[in-house]
Motif scaffolding. Structure first.
Motif, PDB file in Angstrom:
ATOM      1  N   ARG A  53      23.020  47.142   5.852  1.00 28.32           N
ATOM      2  CA  ARG A  53      23.339  48.365   6.590  1.00 28.32           C
ATOM      3  C   ARG A  53      24.630  49.031   6.084  1.00 28.32           C
ATOM      4  O   ARG A  53      25.181  49.861   6.765  1.00 28.32           O
ATOM      5  CB  ARG A  53      23.472  48.060   8.092  1.00 28.32           C
ATOM      6  N   LEU A  57      28.384  53.174   5.830  1.00 30.08           N
ATOM      7  CA  LEU A  57      27.131  52.760   6.434  1.00 30.08           C
ATOM      8  C   LEU A  57      25.969  53.469   5.769  1.00 30.08           C
ATOM      9  O   LEU A  57      26.005  54.678   5.527  1.00 30.08           O
ATOM     10  CB  LEU A  57      27.142  53.064   7.934  1.00 30.08           C
ATOM     11  N   MET A  65      25.713  46.225  17.701  1.00 31.05           N
ATOM     12  CA  MET A  65      24.904  47.060  16.805  1.00 31.05           C
ATOM     13  C   MET A  65      25.808  48.038  16.043  1.00 31.05           C
ATOM     14  O   MET A  65      26.751  48.592  16.592  1.00 31.05           O
ATOM     15  CB  MET A  65      23.870  47.869  17.606  1.00 31.05           C
ATOM     16  N   LEU A  66      25.490  48.254  14.786  1.00 29.84           N
ATOM     17  CA  LEU A  66      26.239  49.222  14.009  1.00 29.84           C
ATOM     18  C   LEU A  66      25.833  50.633  14.401  1.00 29.84           C
ATOM     19  O   LEU A  66      24.718  50.876  14.860  1.00 29.84           O
ATOM     20  CB  LEU A  66      25.956  49.015  12.510  1.00 29.84           C
ATOM     21  N   LYS A  67      26.752  51.553  14.216  1.00 33.77           N
ATOM     22  CA  LYS A  67      26.426  52.936  14.551  1.00 33.77           C
ATOM     23  C   LYS A  67      25.444  53.522  13.538  1.00 33.77           C
ATOM     24  O   LYS A  67      25.152  52.913  12.518  1.00 33.77           O
ATOM     25  CB  LYS A  67      27.701  53.767  14.617  1.00 33.77           C
ATOM     26  N   HIS A  72      23.424  55.362  10.644  1.00 30.91           N
ATOM     27  CA  HIS A  72      23.753  55.468   9.225  1.00 30.91           C
ATOM     28  C   HIS A  72      24.305  56.851   8.905  1.00 30.91           C
ATOM     29  O   HIS A  72      23.793  57.866   9.371  1.00 30.91           O
ATOM     30  CB  HIS A  72      22.493  55.250   8.365  1.00 30.91           C
ATOM     31  N   LEU A  84      27.435  44.677   4.750  1.00 31.98           N
ATOM     32  CA  LEU A  84      27.141  44.630   6.179  1.00 31.98           C
ATOM     33  C   LEU A  84      25.658  44.402   6.413  1.00 31.98           C
ATOM     34  O   LEU A  84      24.808  44.998   5.745  1.00 31.98           O
ATOM     35  CB  LEU A  84      27.576  45.946   6.839  1.00 31.98           C
ATOM     36  N   LEU A  85      25.362  43.525   7.369  1.00 33.37           N
ATOM     37  CA  LEU A  85      23.988  43.187   7.704  1.00 33.37           C
ATOM     38  C   LEU A  85      23.736  43.427   9.186  1.00 33.37           C
ATOM     39  O   LEU A  85      24.629  43.277  10.019  1.00 33.37           O
ATOM     40  CB  LEU A  85      23.701  41.713   7.370  1.00 33.37           C
ATOM     41  N   ASP A  86      22.519  43.791   9.497  1.00 29.97           N
ATOM     42  CA  ASP A  86      22.096  43.952  10.881  1.00 29.97           C
ATOM     43  C   ASP A  86      20.681  43.391  10.988  1.00 29.97           C
ATOM     44  O   ASP A  86      19.748  43.931  10.398  1.00 29.97           O
ATOM     45  CB  ASP A  86      22.124  45.431  11.280  1.00 29.97           C
ATOM     46  N   ARG A  87      20.553  42.252  11.692  1.00 29.57           N
ATOM     47  CA  ARG A  87      19.259  41.584  11.830  1.00 29.57           C
ATOM     48  C   ARG A  87      18.638  41.266  10.472  1.00 29.57           C
ATOM     49  O   ARG A  87      17.444  41.402  10.259  1.00 29.57           O
ATOM     50  CB  ARG A  87      18.299  42.431  12.663  1.00 29.57           C
ATOM     51  N   SER A  92      21.408  52.856   4.796  1.00 31.46           N
ATOM     52  CA  SER A  92      20.205  52.030   4.912  1.00 31.46           C
ATOM     53  C   SER A  92      19.886  51.289   3.631  1.00 31.46           C
ATOM     54  O   SER A  92      18.966  50.465   3.598  1.00 31.46           O
ATOM     55  CB  SER A  92      19.013  52.904   5.319  1.00 31.46           C
ATOM     56  N   GLU A 146      34.452  51.531   6.103  1.00 25.97           N
ATOM     57  CA  GLU A 146      33.065  51.098   6.146  1.00 25.97           C
ATOM     58  C   GLU A 146      32.201  52.263   5.702  1.00 25.97           C
ATOM     59  O   GLU A 146      32.395  53.400   6.147  1.00 25.97           O
ATOM     60  CB  GLU A 146      32.660  50.660   7.558  1.00 25.97           C
TER      61      GLU A 146
END
Length: 391
Positions: free
Chosen positions: A183, A193, A1-3, A5, A176-179, A195, A191
């Motif tokens: 992200r 981060l 999981m990314l930290k 935002h 970057l993608l998360d599910r 939403s 990076e």
């Protein structure tokens, strides 16, 4: 999981559209970063003339966007430094014959219904507006709402006024993608981060979209501009021949040219505009320059013996239906687009920024955004005639 935002939005692109998105997003209270692989205004913006036009747009969604931007540019001109060179100079569209005058008259009727101030000018009154115009023209239309800015300065000053974080010389190598949702972005240095990610990459908007796994059929359309030696103010308005309107609306890949002539506060006269689809070919086209020079001298004979100091060119981000892609992409949650404005991005930037800010904050947009939906194009294979830009 990314930290967690760290930002509300990352904007890819430091041209005037990206700067406007940053400005209106931060005004709405959002934390924003802007990232670009080059400098501020290093792409289409820096190769533009700074046109803020309503005169070349027929009634419809793009004209609505232009009229909103006209009001917003007036507000911005009162806030931004004088270096943006905002001039409410007005435009003058001229016709060679009575048939063209009638066509312009019909065009103006639709524009007036949308809120455009279009004033017919009889043949014998044209020189009251432009004393150096060629004789024999059949008439024209004056558009007081047309204006101009210095495009690179406008982008830089707008971006500075936004207060956003700015990371230049950093190409986005990954979204970057998360599910399945966006992200943030990755560059060779960091990076970022967030939403939401806003694709304001202009001509390279299709490439950025592909990083998120979606298709946006942005194509480059090359255009040239001539710059003369400094002159007294021999051209008072933004003046162009009526066939420019047809060229703007055309989807032809062939070379098209129609003179757009205007003076600048610093003295040089700018002469555009050509359009052709040749991929990212940066070769200097002597044919394009010859056509522009000849058409400008036909409109203003006083320019025939004036020296051209330089020529420059760039690539306009063209979408098949001539409307930009603005707003959330339902195919990829968290991804928004603000690109594909072709040659009108400088003029349409503030309204685009306002629409993006409304989408990011979930507030009511200042005008209907549906016509600019990024997913309105059917999926198509890549255009084999459009090679990748060579670095």
């Amino acid at each position: 999981m990314l930290k967690r935002h760290s930002l509300d939005a990352v904007i890819i692109g430091a041209g005037v559209v990206g700067a406007a998105c940053a400005y209106y997003a931060t005004r709405a209270g959002l934390s924003v970063a802007v990232v670009d692989r080059g400098p501020v205004a290093g792409g289409t913006t820096g190769a533009g003339e700074g046109n803020l036009l309503v005169s070349d747009k027929e009634s419809g969604p793009e004209l609505d966007l232009a009229l909103l931007s006209t009001r917003l540019w007036t507000e911005l001109a009162a806030i931004l430094p004088r270096e943006v060179e905002y001039e409410a100079k007005g435009g003058l569209v001229v016709a060679p014959d009575e048939t063209t005058v009638k066509a312009l008259r019909h065009f103006a009727e639709g524009q007036r219904a949308a809120g455009v101030d279009a004033v017919e000018v009889a043949a014998d009154a044209l020189r009251d507006l432009e004393p150096h115009l060629a004789p024999g023209l059949a008439g024209g239309f004056h558009y007081p709402q047309d204006a101009q800015v210095q495009p690179a300065q406008a982008a830089a000053r707008l971006l500075a006024a936004s207060g956003a974080q700015v990371h230049l010389g950093e190409e986005v190598t990954e979204i970057l993608l998360d599910r399945g949702a966006v992200r943030g972005v990755r560059t060779p240095h960091r990076e970022l981060l967030a939403s939401a990610v806003v694709n304001a990459a202009g001509t390279w908007g299709g490439r950025v979209a592909s990083l998120a796994g979606v298709d946006l059929p942005v194509l480059p359309r090359r255009g040239f501009v001539l710059v003369t030696e400094p002159l007294p103010r021999v051209v008072r308005h933004k003046v162009y021949a009526a066939d420019y309107i047809a060229d703007v609306a055309s989807g032809s890949a062939a070379l098209q040219s129609s003179a757009v002539v205007e003076g600048t506060p610093s003295g040089p006269v700018l002469i555009g505009a050509t359009r052709e689809r040749v991929g990212f070919d940066r070769t200097l086209s002597t044919e394009a320059l010859r056509r522009l020079a000849g058409q400008a001298a036909a409109l203003f004979p006083v320019l025939a013996d004036v020296r051209v100091l330089r020529a420059y060119h760039g690539f306009r981000p063209y979408l098949p239906d001539h409307l930009p892609a603005i707003g959330p992409d339902p195919r990829r949650p968290g991804l928004l687009h603000a690109c594909g404005h072709e040659g009108a991005g400088i003029g349409l930037a503030p309204a685009t920024g306002a629409l993006i800010a409304a989408a990011l904050t979930g507030t009511e947009p200042p005008l209907p955004a549906h016509p600019f939906r990024p997913d309105r194009f059917p999926a198509e294979p890549a255009d084999p005639d459009t090679p990748e830009e060579q670095h």
